[in-house]
Enzyme design. Structure first.
Site, PDB file in Angstrom:
ATOM      1  N   SER A  87       0.613  -0.650   0.683  1.00 36.94           N
ATOM      2  CA  SER A  87       0.027  -0.095   0.113  1.00 36.94           C
ATOM      3  C   SER A  87       1.127   0.775  -0.162  1.00 36.94           C
ATOM      4  O   SER A  87       0.970   1.830   0.413  1.00 36.94           O
ATOM      5  CB  SER A  87      -0.853   0.054   1.376  1.00 36.94           C
ATOM      6  OG  SER A  87      -1.483  -1.451   1.551  1.00 36.94           O
ATOM      7  N   THR A 189      -1.012   1.667   4.781  1.00 39.81           N
ATOM      8  CA  THR A 189      -0.836   3.053   4.087  1.00 39.81           C
ATOM      9  C   THR A 189       0.888   3.168   5.733  1.00 39.81           C
ATOM     10  O   THR A 189       0.259   2.972   6.896  1.00 39.81           O
ATOM     11  CB  THR A 189      -2.247   3.892   4.306  1.00 39.81           C
ATOM     12  OG1 THR A 189      -2.654   3.752   2.966  1.00 39.81           O
ATOM     13  CG2 THR A 189      -1.401   5.211   4.256  1.00 39.81           C
ATOM     14  N   THR A 207       1.495   6.995   0.883  1.00 39.91           N
ATOM     15  CA  THR A 207       0.750   5.736   0.610  1.00 39.91           C
ATOM     16  C   THR A 207       0.873   5.406  -1.191  1.00 39.91           C
ATOM     17  O   THR A 207       1.050   6.513  -1.896  1.00 39.91           O
ATOM     18  CB  THR A 207      -0.549   5.719   0.871  1.00 39.91           C
ATOM     19  OG1 THR A 207      -1.685   4.491   0.872  1.00 39.91           O
ATOM     20  CG2 THR A 207      -1.756   6.523   0.188  1.00 39.91           C
ATOM     21  N   ARG A 217      -7.346   9.104  -8.986  1.00 41.56           N
ATOM     22  CA  ARG A 217      -8.203   9.236  -7.561  1.00 41.56           C
ATOM     23  C   ARG A 217      -7.077   9.483  -6.390  1.00 41.56           C
ATOM     24  O   ARG A 217      -6.021   8.612  -6.716  1.00 41.56           O
ATOM     25  CB  ARG A 217      -8.686   8.137  -7.532  1.00 41.56           C
ATOM     26  CG  ARG A 217      -9.068   7.578  -5.613  1.00 41.56           C
ATOM     27  CD  ARG A 217      -8.374   7.316  -4.971  1.00 41.56           C
ATOM     28  NE  ARG A 217      -9.368   7.283  -3.336  1.00 41.56           N
ATOM     29  CZ  ARG A 217      -8.604   7.184  -2.997  1.00 41.56           C
ATOM     30  NH1 ARG A 217      -7.062   7.109  -2.939  1.00 41.56           N
ATOM     31  NH2 ARG A 217      -9.307   6.826  -1.230  1.00 41.56           N
ATOM     32  N   THR A 240      -5.552   6.831   8.312  1.00 42.37           N
ATOM     33  CA  THR A 240      -5.121   5.270   7.510  1.00 42.37           C
ATOM     34  C   THR A 240      -7.059   4.669   7.229  1.00 42.37           C
ATOM     35  O   THR A 240      -7.674   5.117   8.474  1.00 42.37           O
ATOM     36  CB  THR A 240      -4.560   4.739   7.829  1.00 42.37           C
ATOM     37  OG1 THR A 240      -4.305   3.443   7.468  1.00 42.37           O
ATOM     38  CG2 THR A 240      -4.757   3.377   9.774  1.00 42.37           C
ATOM     39  N   GLY A 241      -7.162   3.964   6.043  1.00 39.29           N
ATOM     40  CA  GLY A 241      -8.568   3.698   5.833  1.00 39.29           C
ATOM     41  C   GLY A 241      -9.058   4.077   4.792  1.00 39.29           C
ATOM     42  O   GLY A 241      -8.494   4.716   3.912  1.00 39.29           O
TER      43      GLY A 241
HETATM   44  C1  SD4 Z   1      -6.632   6.023   0.796  1.00 35.43           C
HETATM   45  N1  SD4 Z   1      -6.229   6.197   3.091  1.00 35.43           N
HETATM   46  O1  SD4 Z   1      -5.723   6.645  -0.126  1.00 35.43           O
HETATM   47  C2  SD4 Z   1      -5.229   6.262   2.256  1.00 35.43           C
HETATM   48  C3  SD4 Z   1      -5.543   4.431   2.185  1.00 35.43           C
HETATM   49  C4  SD4 Z   1      -4.762   3.823   3.286  1.00 35.43           C
HETATM   50  O2  SD4 Z   1      -4.628   1.913   4.620  1.00 35.43           O
HETATM   51  O3  SD4 Z   1      -4.433   4.353   4.523  1.00 35.43           O
HETATM   52  N2  SD4 Z   1      -5.065   2.331   3.487  1.00 35.43           N
HETATM   53  O4  SD4 Z   1      -7.354   6.492   0.862  1.00 35.43           O
END
Ligand code: SD4
Length: 330
Positions: A87, A189, A207, A217, A240-241
Site C-alpha cells: 500500500s 499505509t 501511500t 483518484r 488511515t483507511g
Molecule cells: C487512501 N487512506 O488512499 C489511504 C489508504 C489507506 O490503509 O490508508 N490504507 O484512501
C-alpha cells in the site's frame, strides 16, 4: 451509548462556553490554562505493523537528538522502500489501469507543509513532498508536475510496480470487480508522528492509495488536514483507511483542533470517528483509523472496526498495540 460518547455529549454545552471564552484569550494566556505534565519525549507513533520498522528508523534520529521532521521522513522511507508493503511506495498496488500512483504529505514544527499526489515512478514520494515544502512556494504538486519537479530535484525515475503487484493486478483484471473496499484487516499505509527531544512535533503520511482505484483518484493521505495534520503548540494526527471518509470530515485537522480545545488525544480520535458515524451513511463498510499525539507525549488511537494496530516507541521501547474501536456490537 459508549461512555466516552456520553461524556462528550453531556459535556458539550459546558465545553462550548469554555471554548468560546478561550477563543477570546491571547495565545499566551491559553497556554497557561493547559494541564501541566512531564512530557514523554522523544516519541514516535506510526500506523499498522509496518509502523514498527518506521519507528525504529525514526528513533535513531530522535535518540540522537535529531529533529522530528527528519525522524518521520526517515521512518516512512523504510516502508516506502519495502516491496512487501503493498500500500506504500515501491511494491504498491496499481490503479485500475495498472499504474502505481503515490500520495504523500509532510508537515514540520513551524506549520510548513508539502505534499505530492498522483505521483508516478518515484520510490520516495515523502522526500519529494519535503522538497515541495522546503524549495517551492507551494504546498502540493500533482501528477506530471510533481514528477517533473522530482526529476529536476534529482530523484531517479524508476519502475515501482513489482512482479508480485503486477501478477495480482493481472488476476484482478479477470473480473475487474471495481469496489474500492479496503480489506479491514489488511491496510498498510504509513502515517507517522514524532515528538523530538526539544518538544517539536512533525508528521508524515505516504501511500499508494486504494488498490485498483480509478486512474487519477487522490485519497486523504496527501491532503494536509485530512490524512495528517500537526500544530506544534498542540499536537498531531494521522489517518488511515478509506480516504474518502476522512476527506469528507477533514479528520486529522479535526483531531488536532479538538485537542487545541482541550480534548485529550484519545477523546479527540474517538470524536473524529463518531463524526464519521454521524455524517457518513454506509460507514460500516469501511475501516478508518486515527492516531494522535499531543505536546505532552500523550497518545490516542481509535478506529471504526477491529483490526487497526499501531506502533508506539516511547520510554526506549517500541511496541505494537491494538487500537480500541467503535463497532463492537456485531
Ligand atoms: C487512501 N487512506 O488512499 C489511504 C489508504 C489507506 O490503509 O490508508 N490504507 O484512501
Amino acid at each position: 451509548m459508549n461512555s466516552r460518547r456520553k461524556f462528550l455529549k453531556t459535556t458539550g454545552l459546558a465545553s462550548i462556553s469554555v471554548l468560546a471564552a478561550s477563543a477570546c484569550q491571547p495565545a499566551d494566556k491559553k497556554k497557561k490554562n493547559k494541564r501541566i505534565v512531564e512530557p514523554v519525549k522523544p516519541l514516535a507513533i506510526s500506523t499498522w505493523k509496518n509502523g514498527m520498522q518506521a519507528n525504529e528508523a525514526g528513533w535513531k534520529v530522535l535518540s540522537a537528538g535529531g529533529r522530528a521532521l527528519d525522524a518521520v521522513e526517515q521512518g516512512v522511507k523504510v516502508v516506502e522502500a519495502n516491496p512487501d508493503d503493498m500500500s506504500v511506495g515501491y511494491g504498491g498496488r496499481p490503479d485500475r489501469d495498472g499504474i502505481v500512483t503515490l500520495d504523500a504529505c509532510i508537515m514540520d514544527e513551524t506549520g510548513n507543509a508539502g505534499s505530492v499526489c498522483a505521483l508516478e515512478n518515484i520510490k520516495h514520494p515523502i522526500s519529494v513532498a519535503r522538497r515541495v515544502m522546503e524549495k517551492t512556494p507551494h504546498v502540493m504538486l500533482a501528477g506530471d508536475g510533481a514528477l517533473q519537479f522530482a526529476i529536476e530535484e534529482g530523484f531517479p525515475k524508476e519502475n515501482i510496480l513489482t512482479e508480485k503487484a503486477r501478477k495480482q493486478y493481472v488476476e484482478w483484471r479477470k473480473t475487474s470487480d471495481y469496489k474500492p473496499v479496503i480489506n479491514i484487516e489488511n491496510h498498510d499505509t504509513i502515517g507517522m508522528l514524532a515528538l523530538d527531544q526539544t518538544g517539536n512535533i512533525s508528521g508524515a503520511c505516504t501511500t499508494s492509495g486504494l488498490a485498483y482505484k480509478m486512474h487519477g483518484r487522490v485519497g486523504d493521505s496527501p491532503i494536509i488536514g485530512a490524512g495528517m495534520y500537526c500544530d506544534n503548540e498542540v499536537g498531531g494526527a494521522v489517518a488511515t483507511g478509506m480516504g474518502e471518509l476522512v476527506m469528507k470530515t477533514l479528520g486529522s485537522f479535526l483531531v488536532v483542533e479538538l485537542m487545541n480545545q482541550g480534548a485529550t488525544p484519545q477523546e479527540a480520535v474517538e470524536e473524529a470517528i463518531y463524526r464519521i458515524v454521524k455524517k457518513i451513511p454506509g460507514y460500516q463498510d469501511f475501516q478508518i483509523g486515527y492516531l494522535a499525539v499531543n505536546k505532552y507525549g500523550e497518545t490516542g488511537a481509535y478506529s471504526l472496526h477491529k483490526g487497526f494496530n499501531y506502533a508506539l516507541y516511547a520510554n526506549q521501547e517500541n511496541k505494537l498495540i491494538d487500537s480500541d474501536y467503535y463497532l463492537k456490537q456485531k
